[in-house]
Motif scaffolding. Structure first.
Motif, PDB file in Angstrom:
ATOM      1  N   VAL A 178      -8.748 -15.175  25.455  1.00  0.00           N
ATOM      2  CA  VAL A 178      -8.659 -13.816  25.971  1.00  0.00           C
ATOM      3  C   VAL A 178      -8.524 -12.850  24.803  1.00  0.00           C
ATOM      4  N   GLU A 179      -9.340 -11.846  24.747  1.00  0.00           N
ATOM      5  CA  GLU A 179      -9.124 -10.858  23.697  1.00  0.00           C
ATOM      6  C   GLU A 179      -7.915 -10.009  24.059  1.00  0.00           C
ATOM      7  N   ASP A 180      -7.006  -9.861  23.097  1.00  0.00           N
ATOM      8  CA  ASP A 180      -5.771  -9.139  23.380  1.00  0.00           C
ATOM      9  C   ASP A 180      -5.262  -8.500  22.093  1.00  0.00           C
ATOM     10  N   ARG A 181      -5.837  -7.376  21.800  1.00  0.00           N
ATOM     11  CA  ARG A 181      -5.527  -6.702  20.539  1.00  0.00           C
ATOM     12  C   ARG A 181      -4.064  -6.291  20.436  1.00  0.00           C
ATOM     13  N   ALA A 182      -3.500  -5.909  21.545  1.00  0.00           N
ATOM     14  CA  ALA A 182      -2.110  -5.444  21.523  1.00  0.00           C
ATOM     15  C   ALA A 182      -1.185  -6.554  21.028  1.00  0.00           C
ATOM     16  N   THR A 183      -1.435  -7.764  21.477  1.00  0.00           N
ATOM     17  CA  THR A 183      -0.596  -8.887  21.062  1.00  0.00           C
ATOM     18  C   THR A 183      -0.822  -9.245  19.599  1.00  0.00           C
ATOM     19  N   THR A 184      -2.074  -9.338  19.213  1.00  0.00           N
ATOM     20  CA  THR A 184      -2.363  -9.789  17.849  1.00  0.00           C
ATOM     21  C   THR A 184      -1.943  -8.763  16.804  1.00  0.00           C
ATOM     22  N   GLU A 185      -2.015  -7.511  17.161  1.00  0.00           N
ATOM     23  CA  GLU A 185      -1.725  -6.457  16.189  1.00  0.00           C
ATOM     24  C   GLU A 185      -0.308  -6.566  15.620  1.00  0.00           C
ATOM     25  N   ILE A 186       0.615  -6.919  16.498  1.00  0.00           N
ATOM     26  CA  ILE A 186       2.003  -7.064  16.058  1.00  0.00           C
ATOM     27  C   ILE A 186       2.107  -8.105  14.955  1.00  0.00           C
ATOM     28  N   TYR A 187       1.410  -9.204  15.147  1.00  0.00           N
ATOM     29  CA  TYR A 187       1.436 -10.267  14.149  1.00  0.00           C
ATOM     30  C   TYR A 187       0.795  -9.817  12.842  1.00  0.00           C
ATOM     31  N   VAL A 188      -0.337  -9.145  12.947  1.00  0.00           N
ATOM     32  CA  VAL A 188      -1.066  -8.738  11.744  1.00  0.00           C
ATOM     33  C   VAL A 188      -0.200  -7.871  10.849  1.00  0.00           C
ATOM     34  N   LYS A 189       0.461  -6.899  11.438  1.00  0.00           N
ATOM     35  CA  LYS A 189       1.281  -5.986  10.639  1.00  0.00           C
ATOM     36  C   LYS A 189       2.346  -6.756   9.899  1.00  0.00           C
ATOM     37  N   ARG A 190       2.928  -7.673  10.593  1.00  0.00           N
ATOM     38  CA  ARG A 190       4.008  -8.451  10.015  1.00  0.00           C
ATOM     39  C   ARG A 190       3.516  -9.367   8.897  1.00  0.00           C
ATOM     40  N   ILE A 191       2.377  -9.984   9.120  1.00  0.00           N
ATOM     41  CA  ILE A 191       1.886 -10.987   8.175  1.00  0.00           C
ATOM     42  C   ILE A 191       1.479 -10.386   6.838  1.00  0.00           C
ATOM     43  N   PHE A 192       0.833  -9.234   6.874  1.00  0.00           N
ATOM     44  CA  PHE A 192       0.255  -8.706   5.636  1.00  0.00           C
ATOM     45  C   PHE A 192       1.099  -7.621   4.976  1.00  0.00           C
ATOM     46  N   ASP A 193       2.279  -7.381   5.491  1.00  0.00           N
ATOM     47  CA  ASP A 193       3.151  -6.406   4.852  1.00  0.00           C
ATOM     48  C   ASP A 193       4.362  -7.115   4.261  1.00  0.00           C
ATOM     49  N   PRO A 194       4.355  -7.331   2.946  1.00  0.00           N
ATOM     50  CA  PRO A 194       5.459  -8.065   2.314  1.00  0.00           C
ATOM     51  C   PRO A 194       6.820  -7.450   2.623  1.00  0.00           C
ATOM     52  N   ASN A 195       6.846  -6.170   2.907  1.00  0.00           N
ATOM     53  CA  ASN A 195       8.131  -5.546   3.243  1.00  0.00           C
ATOM     54  C   ASN A 195       8.674  -6.037   4.575  1.00  0.00           C
ATOM     55  N   ALA A 196       7.795  -6.520   5.415  1.00  0.00           N
ATOM     56  CA  ALA A 196       8.222  -6.996   6.728  1.00  0.00           C
ATOM     57  C   ALA A 196       8.658  -8.458   6.674  1.00  0.00           C
ATOM     58  N   TRP A 197       8.526  -9.070   5.506  1.00  0.00           N
ATOM     59  CA  TRP A 197       8.858 -10.492   5.412  1.00  0.00           C
ATOM     60  C   TRP A 197      10.355 -10.737   5.381  1.00  0.00           C
ATOM     61  N   GLN A 198      11.121  -9.699   5.167  1.00  0.00           N
ATOM     62  CA  GLN A 198      12.568  -9.870   5.077  1.00  0.00           C
ATOM     63  C   GLN A 198      13.203  -9.960   6.465  1.00  0.00           C
ATOM     64  N   ALA A 199      12.436  -9.727   7.465  1.00  0.00           N
ATOM     65  CA  ALA A 199      12.973  -9.643   8.821  1.00  0.00           C
ATOM     66  C   ALA A 199      13.816 -10.858   9.172  1.00  0.00           C
ATOM     67  N   GLU A 200      14.761 -10.635  10.075  1.00  0.00           N
ATOM     68  CA  GLU A 200      15.709 -11.698  10.369  1.00  0.00           C
ATOM     69  C   GLU A 200      15.136 -12.766  11.320  1.00  0.00           C
ATOM     70  N   GLN A 201      14.376 -12.353  12.314  1.00  0.00           N
ATOM     71  CA  GLN A 201      13.836 -13.411  13.163  1.00  0.00           C
ATOM     72  C   GLN A 201      12.476 -13.859  12.618  1.00  0.00           C
ATOM     73  N   PRO A 202      12.335 -15.188  12.465  1.00  0.00           N
ATOM     74  CA  PRO A 202      11.161 -15.728  11.790  1.00  0.00           C
ATOM     75  C   PRO A 202       9.883 -15.566  12.614  1.00  0.00           C
ATOM     76  N   LEU A 203       8.811 -15.607  11.893  1.00  0.00           N
ATOM     77  CA  LEU A 203       7.494 -15.595  12.527  1.00  0.00           C
ATOM     78  C   LEU A 203       7.254 -16.956  13.167  1.00  0.00           C
ATOM     79  N   ARG A 204       6.982 -16.949  14.440  1.00  0.00           N
ATOM     80  CA  ARG A 204       6.774 -18.233  15.115  1.00  0.00           C
ATOM     81  C   ARG A 204       5.349 -18.729  14.891  1.00  0.00           C
ATOM     82  N   VAL A 205       5.284 -19.971  14.491  1.00  0.00           N
ATOM     83  CA  VAL A 205       3.994 -20.570  14.188  1.00  0.00           C
ATOM     84  C   VAL A 205       3.905 -21.909  14.892  1.00  0.00           C
TER      85      VAL A 205
END
Length: 294
Positions: A178-205
């Motif tokens: 299913v194409e779902d830009r709203a869902t994927t966008e959240i991940y993209v911002k987080r993945i490619f912004d090193p400043n967002a890597w400090q976040a407390e809850q981990p990226l689920r993979v």
DNA sequence: ACAAGGATAGAAA
DNA sequence: TTTCTATCCTTGT
């Protein structure tokens, strides 16, 4: 189907730096194709129809590095340095420090979970995968999300989206896409912004692969930013020291590139022996990461 | 079952 | 540098 719509709309959302990668890509290509003649920065700028000053700006914006530093970060010498032959066995060290397990792994703070062998053999049957293309520092990024987390991340240059989608979707042929830009966008911002890597809850993979593949990918997650390991290092780490060739094959099948840092796996000589999404992209990732460290 | 093929590595020519 | 080969997980028949 969502395929058509996702292909027709290769996104122009975020990323003001979208064009930068195109420049970087061409510079890397020139350097590696004509590596004999060692073209000077000025020569390259001219060939791209840019001034050296413009190029300077592009690099610092994109990688946080001057062009000169970036060029150095793409050489064999630098790759060897990443391997850190000064001792410390990287993977074991990470284990001893307790960085493995469900907690923090990778600089990106990833918590990983592997699908059961049964689910792996089912080829994605019963799985819903939400996906979309987004611009990224490394070209167009195809993001695939399940309700258990990020399952796929692929890359391509503009115009190659159909092949990229086919490649990724073909890995779970029975899944529901299913194409779902709203869902994927959240991940993209987080993945490619090193400043967002400090976040407390981990990226689920979620790692979907054979037992062997999953063990290889978990090893990759232990490689810190700014370091690299060889294929045989990984073979050692998973307790099958003679399986480096098989490790290479498994690394190549990594469905979540960049997040599972398969670009940090190098040949023993420091040579970049291959990359599913193109060696140029692997160089770009290592150069970009050099900027994060320095 | 079997065979072919990799993002390997090491040795030999 | 190129070539040969030991090795081993996957995937297709």
């Amino acid at each position: 189907m969502s395929l058509a719509s996702s292909l027709q709309n290769p996104t122009t959302d975020i990323t003001p730096e979208g064009d930068d990668y195109e420049t970087v890509r061409r510079v890397i290509e020139m350097l590696t194709l004509d590596y004999r003649e060692q073209p000077a920065l000025e020569t390259i700028a001219v060939r791209l129809g840019q001034s050296p000053t413009q190029l300077q700006k592009t690099f610092t914006r994109w990688a946080g590095l001057s062009p000169k530093a970036f060029l150095q970060a793409v050489t064999l010498d630098h790759a060897k340095r990443l391997l850190g032959n000064e001792g410390l066995p990287l993977l074991e060290t990470a284990l001893e420090l307790g960085l493995s397990g469900p907690g923090r792994l990778h600089d990106l703070f990833v918590s990983h979970e592997a699908m059961s062998p049964g689910e792996w053999k089912a080829k994605g049957a019963g799985l819903t995968i939400r996906h979309a293309f987004h611009p990224s520092p490394f070209g167009q990024a195809l993001v695939m999300i399940t309700d258990r987390g990020l399952a796929g991340l692929g890359f391509c240059d503009p115009g190659e989206e159909p092949a990229c989608y086919a490649d990724m979707a073909g890995r779970w042929p029975l899944a529901h896409f299913v194409e779902d830009r709203a869902t994927t966008e959240i991940y993209v911002k987080r993945i490619f912004d090193p400043n967002a890597w400090q976040a407390e809850q981990p990226l689920r993979v979620v790692l979907i692969g054979s037992d062997f593949q999953v063990r290889v990918w978990q090893s990759l997650l232990q490689i810190p930013l700014g370091r690299a390991v060889t294929y045989s290092d990984i073979a050692q780490n998973i307790g099958q020291p003679t399986a480096s060739r098989a490790v290479g094959a498994a690394v190549g099948r990594n469905p979540i590139s960049f997040v599972v840092p398969c670009h940090r796996a190098l040949g023993k000589s420091g040579a970049l022996t291959g990359y599913h999404w193109g060696l140029t992209r692997k160089r770009a990732m290592l150069g970009w990461e050099a900027g994060c460290v320095g």
